[in-house]
Every structure is written in structure tokens, then in C-alpha cells.
Write an enzyme that holds these catalytic residues in place. Structure first.
Site, PDB file in Angstrom:
ATOM      1  N   ASP A  73       2.629   5.548  -6.737  1.00  0.00           N
ATOM      2  CA  ASP A  73       3.890   5.415  -6.005  1.00  0.00           C
ATOM      3  C   ASP A  73       5.098   5.264  -6.918  1.00  0.00           C
ATOM      4  O   ASP A  73       6.228   5.342  -6.455  1.00  0.00           O
ATOM      5  CB  ASP A  73       3.827   4.179  -5.089  1.00  0.00           C
ATOM      6  CG  ASP A  73       2.852   4.401  -3.966  1.00  0.00           C
ATOM      7  OD1 ASP A  73       2.855   5.508  -3.416  1.00  0.00           O
ATOM      8  OD2 ASP A  73       2.089   3.483  -3.652  1.00  0.00           O
ATOM      9  N   HIS A 109      -2.601  -2.166  -9.686  1.00  0.00           N
ATOM     10  CA  HIS A 109      -3.563  -1.548  -8.778  1.00  0.00           C
ATOM     11  C   HIS A 109      -4.829  -2.380  -8.773  1.00  0.00           C
ATOM     12  O   HIS A 109      -5.205  -2.934  -9.812  1.00  0.00           O
ATOM     13  CB  HIS A 109      -3.867  -0.108  -9.239  1.00  0.00           C
ATOM     14  CG  HIS A 109      -4.482   0.725  -8.167  1.00  0.00           C
ATOM     15  ND1 HIS A 109      -5.823   0.748  -7.932  1.00  0.00           N
ATOM     16  CD2 HIS A 109      -3.911   1.529  -7.246  1.00  0.00           C
ATOM     17  CE1 HIS A 109      -6.064   1.555  -6.915  1.00  0.00           C
ATOM     18  NE2 HIS A 109      -4.919   2.040  -6.477  1.00  0.00           N
ATOM     19  N   HIS A 159       0.873  -1.186   0.000  1.00  0.00           N
ATOM     20  CA  HIS A 159       0.000   0.000   0.000  1.00  0.00           C
ATOM     21  C   HIS A 159       0.913   1.240   0.000  1.00  0.00           C
ATOM     22  O   HIS A 159       1.732   1.389  -0.890  1.00  0.00           O
ATOM     23  CB  HIS A 159      -0.924  -0.115   1.218  1.00  0.00           C
ATOM     24  CG  HIS A 159      -2.055   0.861   1.281  1.00  0.00           C
ATOM     25  ND1 HIS A 159      -2.473   1.609   0.219  1.00  0.00           N
ATOM     26  CD2 HIS A 159      -2.873   1.217   2.311  1.00  0.00           C
ATOM     27  CE1 HIS A 159      -3.499   2.371   0.588  1.00  0.00           C
ATOM     28  NE2 HIS A 159      -3.755   2.154   1.865  1.00  0.00           N
TER      29      HIS A 159
END
Ligand code: ACO
Length: 424
Positions: free
Chosen positions: A359, A303, A264
Site C-alpha cells: 500500500d 506487515h 488492511h
């Protein structure tokens, strides 16, 4: 004549049921009536990791994962990143100039933390991971504000929301200063939210720290991009713990703990470690092969919801260019771009619809801005704080919500008698 309902035939009994469909969902409790015998518990839906279960109605963020769309309160993320400032989510509507001033004033004037929290931070080991310090100090705030347990009181909720949004940058910066052995830099209320955070992070011996406007704006954009993302793992933790009517500090500590995980919000830190490990473009094919062999994951890729390019990653790439104009290019960007180029052509990634997520590029900017790698998840947490709190508040005001309590399918031993130790 089409009807908003689903007809189900239970082949075990031959019985037929009609289940209403609302907003593209069936109510899982409507399955309970589907029984084989009158005394059984009825049919359950089984959904490990909540792959296809809506747990709430929410008006905060909207994602279309196939189209790569993200909106907060209906506003496209691209417009917010360009035109807005951070701190918008908690109210459903854009504030007037007066309301915004009041809100910014309230947040700015809650940034100081109790001196005892500093002592508490001092107790951590010198190389403590700042995210561990952050999670613990957020939880510890509840002991300083015992009135926070009055979650039914609107005024109390508002106060805690201000405090949490205002104090998280202070806790984050102090966690960092402790690990690098620098004296804590106190908040400067003349500065913007992000400017003040940069001040608390990086102020050295100068009398007054002046953040560079490009970096201040870039960080503001990064915080906006991270502010909310529907029912992700940490937000679900916030809602889950909050549903037991824990105070918001305890609930947010749980959310931050979930965010810490490398799958995460901890992924941004892992991306940087991965890029450093790859080291140069020539090593990319061998690394991709390791990913395809299942030895490692390509961090910052994939994702649960986006099966198209993450819209946040696109904006981050533009922000990176602005930051690099000032700081000089982070050489890791070339490795990242090449990794992305190869991955987006490779059958392994194409067939699984694996694209760069938020990210993948954020850490490269943070590093260029001189944030240490282990601060990356903490930066994510600051950005996500308004989202967690908006979701927490929405959950408490939602009459359909109760304490979160999933069901299970028991697969353990059937009834058996206890065997005393001598007979085992
Ligand atoms: N690298 C290599 N393969 C991957 C990756 C990856 N990053 N992500 C998914 N896959 C593969 C899986 O191995 C699986 O392949 P298979 O069907 O052959 O078994 C397939 O793609 C589907 O993956 P799942 O793990 O089932 O997807 P899920 O939705 O459960 O996971 C997750 C999503 C956790 C984000 C995953 O893509 C991942 O681990 N990514 C790397 C970590 C990361 O970047 N996390 C940040 C996410 S964004 C955020 O939280 C802020």
C-alpha cells in the site's frame, strides 16, 4: 532416529504425550487429550489475532515473509506481473489459449448490472464513501441471484464466480460516478477487463472511450499484485462467513468490509492522506519522530508476514516509473522515497523489521492515474476478488473444513444469582 512427532510432558500431572507433526504443524485438537481431570475440556491453544495458527491447507498463494517471496499457484509474482494478465487464480493451472479466450468471454459478458442496482446506488448520500457503497452493493447482489445459495452445486458456484468477478468493476465505477455526480457509463465489451473499468470510471462525452495502453497495463499489474495473499484479514472473513454456507455475495461483502479497515486495504488511502499531511521532505524527520513517539503509525509500513521487503512494493515502484513517464511525476513520490530511505536506516524500523508494504506506493500511482483517494480501497477490492473467490471455493471443497468457530478463554464473572432491579 528422528520422528515426525512432538513429545509433551504435562508438568501438572507428569503425564507424557506424543503429538504427530504434519507439514510442520501439530493438530490443535490433539491437545485436547491433555487433561488434568477426566472431565475437563483438555488443553486449548491460545492465539489472539491468529499469530501462529494455520486454519486451512491452501494451494493458492505461497509467502515466505523472511525472504520476501510471493507466488500464486507456484508462479513467482514477478513473472506473473510481467507476463500474465489478471484473472488467473481460480484455476490451478495456466489456461490454454482457447480456455483463456472462453474465460475472458464469460467474464466480459457478465459485466452489466441489473438496472435496479443503479436505483439502489442512487439512494446513497452524494458524499458516500465509495467503499461503503461497494460493500453494500456486493451484498445486495445476493437478492438478485437467489440461486446463489445453492453453494453445493458446482454449476451455480461457477456462475456466481463469473458474476462477481465481472460485476465488481461495474459496481466500483458506478459507486464513484454517483459520488461525483456523473452519469453511469455502461460496460464496453470490446475492451479488456481493466480497459473497460477505466472506461466506466472516466468516460465523459466521447462516443467511445479508448484507454491508454500504459495505464491499462499498469492497472492490470496492480490488480495482479493484489489478487491473493494467503489468510489475510479479509480472506479469513470470506472463509469464515462462507463456512456458514452463506451465499458468495454475502461472504464477499464481509470480506470487502474487512478490507475497508485502515490497517488492511484501507491503508492505501491513509498513505496518501499521510503524504499530503507531511507535504514536503523537510517535514519528514518530525513525522518520523511522531511515529516513534507512538502518536501515529507510518501507514504503508509493516506487515504481519513480511519481515523483509514486500515483493509487491518492488514491482509497484517499477510500474510507477512507467505511469509517471506518461502522466508526469506525482510529486508525492519524492516524499515517499525519502520517507522510505530514512525509515530503512532508523533503528526503530530496522529492529522491528518494518518495510514498505504493497500500500505504500500503490496510492501514488492511482493518484497519478486520476483515481480519487477514496477509491483506493475499492481498487484493492477489485484486485482481491478472484483471490477471495478462489479461497471460498477451496474452502467449500475441503473435506476438513467445517463452520469456523474459534474457542475462547472465559474471563468473566463466576456463577452468580440475578439481582432484581429494586435490590440493586
Ligand atoms: N508504524 C509504526 N510502528 C509500527 C508500524 C507502523 N506502520 N507497524 C508496526 N509497528 C510497530 C508496532 O508499534 C510494534 O511495536 P512495539 O513492539 O514497540 O509495540 C511492532 O511494530 C509490531 O507491530 P504489530 O502491530 O504487533 O504488528 P502486526 O503484525 O500486528 O501489524 C500491521 C501489522 C497491522 C500491518 C501494522 O504493521 C500496521 O498497522 N501497519 C500500518 C498499516 C498498513 O500499512 N496496513 C497495510 C498492511 S498490508 C495489507 O493489509 C494489504
Amino acid at each position: 532416529m528422528p520422528k515426525d512427532s512432538l513429545t509433551v510432558i504435562d508438568n501438572r500431572t507428569g503425564k507424557q504425550y506424543e503429538l504427530p507433526i504434519q507439514d510442520g504443524t501439530i493438530h490443535a485438537t490433539d491437545l485436547r487429550q491433555i487433561q488434568v481431570a477426566p472431565d475437563d475440556h483438555g488443553l486449548l491453544s491460545y492465539d489472539p489475532a491468529f499469530m501462529n495458527t494455520a486454519a486451512c491447507r491452501s494451494a493458492i498463494s505461497f509467502i515466505d515473509g523472511d525472504q520476501g517471496i510471493l507466488r500464486y499457484r507456484g508462479y513467482p509474482i514477478e513473472q506473473l506481473a510481467e507476463k500474465s494478465t489478471f484473472l488467473l487464480l481460480l484455476h490451478g493451472e495456466l489456461p490454454s489459449a482457447g480456455e483463456l479466450d472462453r474465460w475472458v468471454y464469460d467474464v466480459t459478458h457478465h459485466t452489466i448490472i441489473h438496472e435496479n442496482i443503479k436505483k439502489f446506488i442512487d439512494g446513497f448520500h452524494h458524499d458516500a464513501h465509495p467503499m461503503g457503497v461497494f460493500v453494500s452493493t456486493v451484498a445486495a447482489l445476493s437478492t438478485f441471484y437467489p440461486e446463489a445459495k445453492h453453494i453445493e452445486d458446482e454449476r451455480s458456484r461457477r456462475d456466481q464466480i463469473f458474476r462477481l468477478i465481472a460485476k465488481t468493476p461495474t459496481l466500483a465505477a458506478f459507486a464513484h460516478r454517483h459520488t461525483v455526480g456523473m452519469p453511469y457509463a455502461y460496460p464496453d465489451n470490446d475492451l479488456s477487463y481493466t480497459g473497460n473499468f477505466l472506461n466506466m470510471m472516466f468516460k465523459a462525452t466521447e462516443v467511445k472511450y479508448t484507454p491508454h495502453p500504459v495505464l491499462e497495463k499498469a492497472l492490470d499489474v496492480l490488480f495482479i499484485l493484489h489478487a491473493d495473499h494467503e489468510q489475510n484479514c479479509s480472506t479469513s472473513a470470506m472463509r469464515g462467513v462462507g463456512s456458514a454456507h452463506a451465499d458468495p455475495y454475502s461472504a464477499m461483502a464481509a470480506a470487502a468490509a474487512a478490507l475497508y479497515g485502515p490497517l488492511h486495504g484501507g491503508a492505501n488511502e491513509q498513505v496518501l492522506r499521510m503524504l499530503h499531511e507531511i507535504g514536503s521532505k523537510e517535514n519528514i524527520p518530525a513525522y518520523i519522530q511522531r511515529v516513534k513517539n507512538g502518536e501515529v503509525r507510518l501507514m504503508g509500513f509493516g506487515h504481519r508476514i513480511y519481515k523483509n521487503y514486500d515483493p509487491r512494493a518492488k514491482i509497484i515502484k517499477q510500474t510507477a516509473d512507467q505511469v509517471f513517464d506518461l502522466t508526469g511525476k506525482n510529486p508525492l513520490i519524492d516524499i515517499a522515497l525519502e520517507l522510505e530511505r530514512i525509515a530503512l536506516q532508523d533503528e526503530y524500523f530496522v529492529s522491528r523489521k518494518l518495510y514498505p508494504n504493497v500500500d505504500f506506493y500503490s496510492g501514488i500511482i492511482y493518484e497519478a492515474m486520476k483515481f480519487p483517494i477514496d477509491m483506493f480501497p475499492v481498487l484493492f477490492a477489485i484486485g482481491r476478488t478472484p483471490g477471495w473467490l478462489a479461497q471460498w471455493q477451496e474452502m467449500l471443497l475441503d473435506k476438513e473444513q467445517k463452520i469456523a468457530r474459534p474457542r475462547q478463554v472465559y474471563i468473566g464473572s463466576p456463577l452468580r444469582d440475578y439481582v432484581t432491579i429494586e435490590k440493586r
